[in-house]
Motif scaffolding. Structure first.
Motif, PDB file in Angstrom:
ATOM      1  N   THR A 213      30.051  27.908  59.645  1.00 54.45           N
ATOM      2  CA  THR A 213      30.735  28.699  58.807  1.00 54.45           C
ATOM      3  C   THR A 213      30.865  29.742  59.716  1.00 54.45           C
ATOM      4  OG1 THR A 213      30.662  29.915  56.791  1.00 54.45           O
ATOM      5  CG2 THR A 213      28.433  29.837  57.989  1.00 54.45           C
TER       6      THR A 213
ATOM      7  N   ASP B 147      37.064  29.003  55.548  1.00 55.20           N
ATOM      8  CA  ASP B 147      35.548  28.514  56.067  1.00 55.20           C
ATOM      9  C   ASP B 147      35.646  27.139  56.408  1.00 55.20           C
ATOM     10  OD1 ASP B 147      32.860  28.434  56.332  1.00 55.20           O
ATOM     11  OD2 ASP B 147      32.712  27.912  54.010  1.00 55.20           O
TER      12      ASP B 147
ATOM     13  N   ASN C 292      33.398  21.363  51.264  1.00 55.59           N
ATOM     14  CA  ASN C 292      33.161  21.754  52.670  1.00 55.59           C
ATOM     15  C   ASN C 292      31.884  21.033  53.346  1.00 55.59           C
ATOM     16  OD1 ASN C 292      35.383  23.005  53.261  1.00 55.59           O
ATOM     17  ND2 ASN C 292      34.335  25.154  53.907  1.00 55.59           N
TER      18      ASN C 292
END
Length: 281
Positions: free
Chosen positions: A154, A174, A261
């Motif tokens: 990140t 991100d 993610n």
């Protein structure tokens, strides 16, 4: 119309050696590769086939092995200086010597909190690099890191870029940032104790990468170079090559699932290739 020989060089590459340094109760292992390039008065060998000024490349190889016995005791930067001096002193036909060195990273094994005296594990693809470029007037000493595979999960995004008819890449605030980095820095002269400077500069590079709020690979490249120049006055410039190892978010829509993610397609080719040199004004 005249014809002449222009810039030329010759040498020996991929000279590999391992050296055991035997201390009481423990060993060190040094494993290096050396490339040698010589420039000088070599017109006659090219034009006339006259070898009288040619130092055989096999002799260069043997010189590296012989000098390693007594002179490979500290950093590869210092060993490179020894080699460059040797070839220039003993070969008046030379105008310049370049020595490139790469050292494998071996780490001592530990068991039950104790370092093993003679067992090591390889640190992966990463290598300690050094380059000595020396002529009759002076020298340039460089050091660096090769094949430094780094990643953070990140604090990295990529937004606001050009979009045209062929753009399919989606913006993201991100993402995973990963690169197989190569770094070279140039010293302003010859520092005292390059063996101690190297790990300190390496740590500064890693710290900058880890804590930088990255808006692009270029953004992080500059931040890493800037941090080294600010911290180490003996470094006059630093060059980074940072190929982007892409991690593409896997599309879970066909499965009726969300991908927050979590799961990525890791690709090595094709890859973005970013380079830059950061210097002092």
């Amino acid at each position: 119309m005249g014809i002449r020989l222009d810039q030329n060089a010759y040498g020996k590459n991929a000279i590999r050696l391992s050296k055991i340094i035997r201390h009481p109760g423990r060993h060190e292992i040094r494993q290096i590769g050396v490339d040698i390039s010589l420039q000088g008065d070599f017109d006659a060998v090219h034009v006339e086939g006259d070898n009288s000024k040619v130092l055989p490349t096999d002799t260069m190889k043997n010189t590296v092995y012989a000098l390693a016995k007594y002179r490979l005791t500290d950093s590869i930067e210092e060993f490179g200086l020894v080699l460059a001096d040797h070839f220039l002193v003993h070969n008046p036909q030379l105008s310049a010597v370049t020595i490139d060195l790469a050292e494998e990273c071996w780490v001592r094994m530990h068991f039950d909190g104790t370092a093993h005296p003679h067992a090591f594990v390889n640190g992966g693809s990463e290598k300690h690099l050094a380059r000595v470029s020396r002529d009759r007037k002076g020298l340039v000493l460089s050091a660096g890191i090769g094949d430094l595979l780094i990643l953070k999960t990140t604090d990295s995004g990529f937004e606001g870029y050009i979009k045209d008819a062929y753009t399919t890449l989606k913006e993201t605030p991100d993402r995973i940032l990963s690169t197989l980095c190569e770094v070279y820095w140039v010293y302003a002269g010859v520092p005292e104790g390059p063996a101690a400077l190297y790990p300190a500069i390496r740590e500064q590079l890693l710290r900058s990468f880890a804590y930088h709020q990255s808006l692009s690979v270029q953004h992080t490249l500059y931040a890493m170079g800037e941090a080294v120049l600010k911290e180490f006055s003996m470094v006059k410039e630093i060059t980074l090559k940072m190929p982007n190892r892409h991690h593409i978010l896997c599309n879970f829509q066909p499965f009726g699932l969300e991908n927050n993610n979590e799961v990525f397609i890791a690709t090595e080719e094709p890859f973005g290739y970013i380079t830059g040199t950061v210097v002092r004004d």
